[in-house]
Design a protein around this motif. Structure first.
Motif, PDB file in Angstrom:
ATOM      1  N   GLU A   1       0.923  -1.247  -0.034  1.00  0.00           N
ATOM      2  CA  GLU A   1       0.171  -0.048  -0.179  1.00  0.00           C
ATOM      3  C   GLU A   1       0.834   1.324   0.018  1.00  0.00           C
ATOM      4  O   GLU A   1       0.610   2.292  -0.705  1.00  0.00           O
ATOM      5  CB  GLU A   1      -1.043  -0.154   1.360  1.00  0.00           C
ATOM      6  CG  GLU A   1      -1.795   1.119   1.236  1.00  0.00           C
ATOM      7  CD  GLU A   1      -2.895   0.956   2.473  1.00  0.00           C
ATOM      8  OE1 GLU A   1      -3.583   2.004   2.589  1.00  0.00           O
ATOM      9  OE2 GLU A   1      -3.059   0.125   3.153  1.00  0.00           O
ATOM     10  N   GLU A   2       1.988   1.145   0.777  1.00  0.00           N
ATOM     11  CA  GLU A   2       2.741   2.384   0.834  1.00  0.00           C
ATOM     12  C   GLU A   2       3.343   2.723  -0.691  1.00  0.00           C
ATOM     13  O   GLU A   2       3.259   4.002  -0.633  1.00  0.00           O
ATOM     14  CB  GLU A   2       4.017   2.049   1.802  1.00  0.00           C
ATOM     15  CG  GLU A   2       3.856   1.859   3.152  1.00  0.00           C
ATOM     16  CD  GLU A   2       2.851   0.444   3.421  1.00  0.00           C
ATOM     17  OE1 GLU A   2       2.209   0.722   4.377  1.00  0.00           O
ATOM     18  OE2 GLU A   2       3.069  -0.292   2.728  1.00  0.00           O
ATOM     19  N   GLU A   3       3.931   2.064  -1.340  1.00  0.00           N
ATOM     20  CA  GLU A   3       4.376   2.370  -2.654  1.00  0.00           C
ATOM     21  C   GLU A   3       3.259   2.804  -3.632  1.00  0.00           C
ATOM     22  O   GLU A   3       3.580   3.630  -4.598  1.00  0.00           O
ATOM     23  CB  GLU A   3       5.126   1.194  -3.378  1.00  0.00           C
ATOM     24  CG  GLU A   3       4.283   0.066  -4.066  1.00  0.00           C
ATOM     25  CD  GLU A   3       5.193  -1.279  -4.339  1.00  0.00           C
ATOM     26  OE1 GLU A   3       5.663  -1.090  -5.456  1.00  0.00           O
ATOM     27  OE2 GLU A   3       5.303  -2.348  -3.859  1.00  0.00           O
ATOM     28  N   MET A   4       2.015   2.717  -3.408  1.00  0.00           N
ATOM     29  CA  MET A   4       0.847   3.209  -4.372  1.00  0.00           C
ATOM     30  C   MET A   4       0.573   4.452  -3.539  1.00  0.00           C
ATOM     31  O   MET A   4      -0.509   5.047  -4.308  1.00  0.00           O
ATOM     32  CB  MET A   4      -0.275   2.145  -4.333  1.00  0.00           C
ATOM     33  CG  MET A   4       0.250   0.752  -4.682  1.00  0.00           C
ATOM     34  SD  MET A   4       1.084   0.756  -6.295  1.00  0.00           S
ATOM     35  CE  MET A   4      -0.238   1.150  -7.358  1.00  0.00           C
ATOM     36  N   SER A   5       0.685   4.955  -2.485  1.00  0.00           N
ATOM     37  CA  SER A   5       0.091   5.915  -1.766  1.00  0.00           C
ATOM     38  C   SER A   5       0.399   7.328  -2.631  1.00  0.00           C
ATOM     39  O   SER A   5      -0.802   8.372  -2.559  1.00  0.00           O
ATOM     40  CB  SER A   5       0.816   6.396  -0.624  1.00  0.00           C
ATOM     41  OG  SER A   5       2.105   6.618  -0.617  1.00  0.00           O
ATOM     42  N   GLU A   6       1.282   7.550  -3.491  1.00  0.00           N
ATOM     43  CA  GLU A   6       1.389   8.830  -4.430  1.00  0.00           C
ATOM     44  C   GLU A   6       1.183   8.760  -5.614  1.00  0.00           C
ATOM     45  O   GLU A   6       1.327   9.710  -6.408  1.00  0.00           O
ATOM     46  CB  GLU A   6       2.901   9.372  -3.927  1.00  0.00           C
ATOM     47  CG  GLU A   6       3.198   9.587  -2.702  1.00  0.00           C
ATOM     48  CD  GLU A   6       2.288  10.576  -2.048  1.00  0.00           C
ATOM     49  OE1 GLU A   6       1.944  11.702  -2.487  1.00  0.00           O
ATOM     50  OE2 GLU A   6       2.113  10.504  -0.692  1.00  0.00           O
ATOM     51  N   ILE A   7       0.675   7.587  -6.059  1.00  0.00           N
ATOM     52  CA  ILE A   7       0.267   7.428  -7.489  1.00  0.00           C
ATOM     53  C   ILE A   7      -1.047   8.099  -7.838  1.00  0.00           C
ATOM     54  O   ILE A   7      -2.085   7.806  -7.178  1.00  0.00           O
ATOM     55  CB  ILE A   7       0.398   5.850  -7.700  1.00  0.00           C
ATOM     56  CG1 ILE A   7       1.876   5.553  -7.719  1.00  0.00           C
ATOM     57  CG2 ILE A   7      -0.103   5.600  -9.361  1.00  0.00           C
ATOM     58  CD1 ILE A   7       1.984   3.987  -7.910  1.00  0.00           C
ATOM     59  N   HIS A   8      -1.196   8.748  -9.018  1.00  0.00           N
ATOM     60  CA  HIS A   8      -2.343   9.187  -9.561  1.00  0.00           C
ATOM     61  C   HIS A   8      -2.307   9.114 -10.964  1.00  0.00           C
ATOM     62  O   HIS A   8      -1.252   9.084 -11.796  1.00  0.00           O
ATOM     63  CB  HIS A   8      -2.424  10.798  -9.302  1.00  0.00           C
ATOM     64  CG  HIS A   8      -2.439  11.179  -7.613  1.00  0.00           C
ATOM     65  ND1 HIS A   8      -1.289  11.073  -6.998  1.00  0.00           N
ATOM     66  CD2 HIS A   8      -3.347  11.729  -6.946  1.00  0.00           C
ATOM     67  CE1 HIS A   8      -1.621  11.377  -5.820  1.00  0.00           C
ATOM     68  NE2 HIS A   8      -3.009  11.823  -5.706  1.00  0.00           N
ATOM     69  N   ASP A   9      -3.537   9.203 -11.416  1.00  0.00           N
ATOM     70  CA  ASP A   9      -3.794   9.074 -13.058  1.00  0.00           C
ATOM     71  C   ASP A   9      -3.548  10.480 -13.655  1.00  0.00           C
ATOM     72  O   ASP A   9      -3.371  11.599 -12.914  1.00  0.00           O
ATOM     73  CB  ASP A   9      -4.814   8.400 -13.411  1.00  0.00           C
ATOM     74  CG  ASP A   9      -6.275   9.185 -13.186  1.00  0.00           C
ATOM     75  OD1 ASP A   9      -6.208  10.295 -12.632  1.00  0.00           O
ATOM     76  OD2 ASP A   9      -7.532   8.694 -13.199  1.00  0.00           O
ATOM     77  N   ALA A  10      -4.012  10.507 -14.918  1.00  0.00           N
ATOM     78  CA  ALA A  10      -3.576  12.021 -15.581  1.00  0.00           C
ATOM     79  C   ALA A  10      -4.845  13.019 -15.233  1.00  0.00           C
ATOM     80  O   ALA A  10      -4.358  14.151 -15.381  1.00  0.00           O
ATOM     81  CB  ALA A  10      -3.901  11.608 -16.980  1.00  0.00           C
TER      82      ALA A  10
END
Length: 408
Positions: free
Chosen positions: A148-157
């Motif tokens: 979950e930590e590595e996905m926390s700052e990921i956003h789409d366009a």
């Protein structure tokens, strides 16, 4: 085993029907992780899995399963592929392997009944990275290599966070306790290259998936007037980059197959017709099935680029942004598939995969094999993606043979 009464027309129809989800007339399929077309496609598949007599369920991360329970309920033989697409993708990449797996399980259930080991087909949530800057969400969750930590700052366009999209679609992050006992994973996929068609083969049995190293190379010189700067006084970054690229390609040919090198993108500053380019930036993609050979090649071209930079009074900066090691498919599974091809007189060849697949992630934790069918003209990630129905059927047949061998 002799495979009789296989419904090739149904295979074709199912692929066409699934392609309606995210499809646009003449513009291919755009089915991105957790969007409406993705949700509709997964739910349509769930209905089809049930129609075929399979138990259905989602895991917490969005992978969909159809289960044919065996006498050994905790010994799972898994097949399948990914349900997402690239933007304006084709009808076969990913979803062919899911449809094929569903039909294979139905065939085995109808003809042979309960297997010794449990069989499952999986429609993996995501592989392509088309919506979020992250790939293999589905398979990485199956083998437990994403947090979950590595996905926390990921956003789409559009600025939507991965976590928000995940929760809105009704899913969550996987916990370690969710892992299951998968004894083998078999992925059936279109080749996405032209080798099988050129060699007139219907089946490719993959022994390795290539490793990939990717770089951004920046060559800096001095922008100056195209008319008043004598050739001997120039610090021409494009000239330097061009010399480098030519030697990179020559060296790749010298090393020979299966090494490939690609300089796919070039940017110039100031990029004007009457100015000597002050900066040239190009991408470099290098692939091979042996990391030692790939490493030797990379060492040689890095030394070459430094030499050219020094000779031409240029500055060189090399940034590595991808370092993926080659992955070997399980030798025992590869041998099982090869033996089945030989016994059934199938028109096949042994080969490597030059593209990445869920199989390379699964292989890190689970004995894994990858089977290819031809791609017409090698075209993929494109609405023109096409494979002859007879070859698609051959792929399903070798999948049936393999699953029978492993589970029955």
């Amino acid at each position: 085993m002799v495979i009789d009464s296989f419904n090739s027309k149904e295979l074709e129809t199912l692929i066409e029907d699934l392609s309606e989800y995210g499809g646009a007339d003449g513009k291919g399929i755009t089915r991105l992780l957790f969007d409406n077309s993705w949700i509709a496609a997964q739910n349509w598949l769930r209905g089809k899995f049930s129609e075929k007599g399979l138990q259905t369920y989602y895991d917490v991360s969005g992978n969909l399963y159809g289960r044919l329970e065996g006498n050994q309920i905790d010994s799972i033989i898994l097949t399948g592929s990914h349900i997402d697409t690239v933007v304006s993708g084709g009808k076969l990449d990913g979803q062919y392997g899911i449809i094929a797996g569903m039909m294979a399980l139905e065939y085995l259930k109808t003809k042979y009944g309960t297997p010794k080991k449990t069989l499952e087909v999986v429609s993996m949530a995501e592989e392509e990275g088309s919506r979020f800057p992250f790939t293999f969400w589905g398979s990485k969750n199956i083998v437990g290599t994403v947090s979950e930590e590595e996905m926390s700052e990921i956003h789409d366009a559009n600025g939507i966070s991965f976590k928000e999209a995940l929760k809105k679609a009704g899913f969550d992050f996987k916990k370690k306790s969710d892992e299951k006992n998968i004894e083998a994973f078999i992925e059936l996929h279109v080749e996405q290259g032209g080798v099988l068609e050129i060699e007139k083969k219907s089946i490719g049995v993959v022994h390795h998936i290539v490793g990939q190293n990717r770089y951004i190379v920046t060559v800096s010189g001095e922008a100056n007037h195209a008319g008043t700067t004598p050739m001997g006084y120039r610090r021409d970054s494009l000239n330097g980059a061009a010399r480098m690229i030519c030697e990179i390609m020559d060296k790749a040919r010298e090393f020979g197959d299966p090494l490939v090198a690609t300089a796919g993108k070039l940017e110039l500053v100031p990029n004007t017709s009457n100015v000597v380019p002050g900066k040239a930036t190009f991408t470099l993609d290098i692939r091979h099935i042996d990391k030692n050979i790939m490493g030797k090649y990379i060492d040689e071209i890095m030394a070459m680029m430094k030499r050219i930079s020094k000779e031409m009074n240029l500055e060189l900066e090399v940034e590595k942004y991808m370092d993926g090691e080659p992955v070997q498919m399980d030798k025992n599974l590869v041998e099982v598939i090869r033996n089945q091809c030989e016994e059934k007189g199938m028109n096949f060849r042994m080969m490597h995969s030059g593209a990445g697949h869920d199989a390379q992630v699964m292989a890190l934790k689970v004995p894994t094999a990858l089977i290819f069918v031809p791609s017409h003209k090698g075209i993929s990630h494109n609405p023109e993606e096409y494979t002859e129905l007879s070859d698609l059927v051959e792929g399903v047949k070798i999948l049936i043979e393999t699953l029978y061998k492993l589970a029955y």
